[in-house]
Write an enzyme that holds these catalytic residues in place. Sequence first.
Site, short mmCIF file in Angstrom:
data_model
loop_
_atom_site.label_atom_id
_atom_site.label_comp_id
_atom_site.label_asym_id
_atom_site.label_seq_id
_atom_site.Cartn_x
_atom_site.Cartn_y
_atom_site.Cartn_z
CD GLU A 38 41.96 -4.91 42.67
OE1 GLU A 38 42.16 -6.13 42.65
OE2 GLU A 38 40.93 -4.41 43.20
CG ASN A 40 42.06 0.53 49.15
OD1 ASN A 40 41.14 1.34 49.07
ND2 ASN A 40 41.99 -0.58 49.86
CE1 TYR A 91 36.08 -4.49 54.39
CE2 TYR A 91 35.72 -3.51 52.23
CZ TYR A 91 36.42 -3.56 53.42
OH TYR A 91 37.46 -2.69 53.64
CE1 TYR A 106 35.75 -9.46 51.44
CE2 TYR A 106 36.05 -11.75 52.09
CZ TYR A 106 36.58 -10.51 51.81
OH TYR A 106 37.93 -10.31 51.90
NE ARG A 108 33.99 -8.72 46.95
CZ ARG A 108 35.28 -8.40 47.04
NH1 ARG A 108 35.92 -8.60 48.18
NH2 ARG A 108 35.92 -7.88 46.03
CG ASN A 169 45.34 -8.21 47.88
OD1 ASN A 169 45.82 -8.08 48.99
ND2 ASN A 169 45.11 -7.18 47.09
CE1 TYR A 170 44.10 -18.64 47.78
CE2 TYR A 170 43.74 -18.60 50.15
CZ TYR A 170 43.59 -19.22 48.93
OH TYR A 170 42.93 -20.42 48.85
CG ASP A 280 45.18 -2.57 49.16
OD1 ASP A 280 45.59 -3.58 48.56
OD2 ASP A 280 44.06 -2.51 49.71
#
Length: 337
Positions: A38, A40, A91, A106, A108, A169-170, A280
Amino acid sequence: MSGGRVVCFGEMLLRLSAPGRELLLQSPKLDVVIGGAEANVAVGLASLGHSAAMVSRVPDNALGEAVRGYLRRYGVDASEVTTGPGRLGLYFLAPGAGLRASEIVYDREASSFAMSSASDFDWDRLLDGAALFHISGITPALGPQSAEMAVAAAEAAAARGVPISFDGNYRAQLWQRWPSDPRTILTRLVNKAEILFGNHRDISLLLGEEFSGEGADRRREAAEAAFGAFPNLRLIASTARHVVDADTHRIAARIDARDGAAQTDEVAVSGIVDRIGGGDAFAAGVLHGVLTGRDLDWTVRSGLAVTALKHSLPGDASLFTPRDIESFLAGELDVRR
């Protein structure tokens, strides 16, 4: 919809990449850039001359301050990137080369954003004066609390009459970490959206019905099914990408509206520097067309231009201007003097 402030909501991250085309930790160093889907889009829109604001949470340390500084550097309002317990998500990227695909790892868990809850965000204030709210399917994939937070944000925007842009954005790696139900959660979000960034695979997931992306007629069939299922949707934008190898892709773009569609020819994108953030960038280019009141044909070509150009640029975000779009559409490839 034209002009106005775009509010983007999501997690911000550090990207740590192997230098050049190395594997991760092949040599003991990593290149660092700031990213997040988001964010981006927010940076891409600010570069295209729009008023963009980012809403997120980061740790109260030097990394969190670096994130806010990054956004401010590119003209994004970072005043609502607040601080909270936790860490900054990471990441790791091993860039692809030749026939070796890129790979992402990842890290996170327990980030400040993922540890946030719906009550941490005052959407009455955050959405005041907003012309558009942008969110993606990454936030609900982070865990049940984040899913609730994403749905609450979308419901708040819809209740206030703020149009919602949603990028599917799966991310399978994120959804599979917990006992999730992506179809149910994403359906709640898409129900509120006016603009969907997603292709036939996203629509297949949402509707529990297989659609093919082969050919314009099949892509239109998927779009019409989505319009039938989600009455608020008015635009569906997607790209079709054929990967020749890590350095060469062929990309086309499409937008479907309820009463028509526009599709570009395929362009060859060669000499790829960095493909991360291409989706994006496409979203930013399409939203630029929507926000400036352009027709479907110009808007889809704007999206294709920005995503194609992004592949030439290191880092997560697109930094291109309206002039860059016009030059791309005019086929201007020589040095500008």
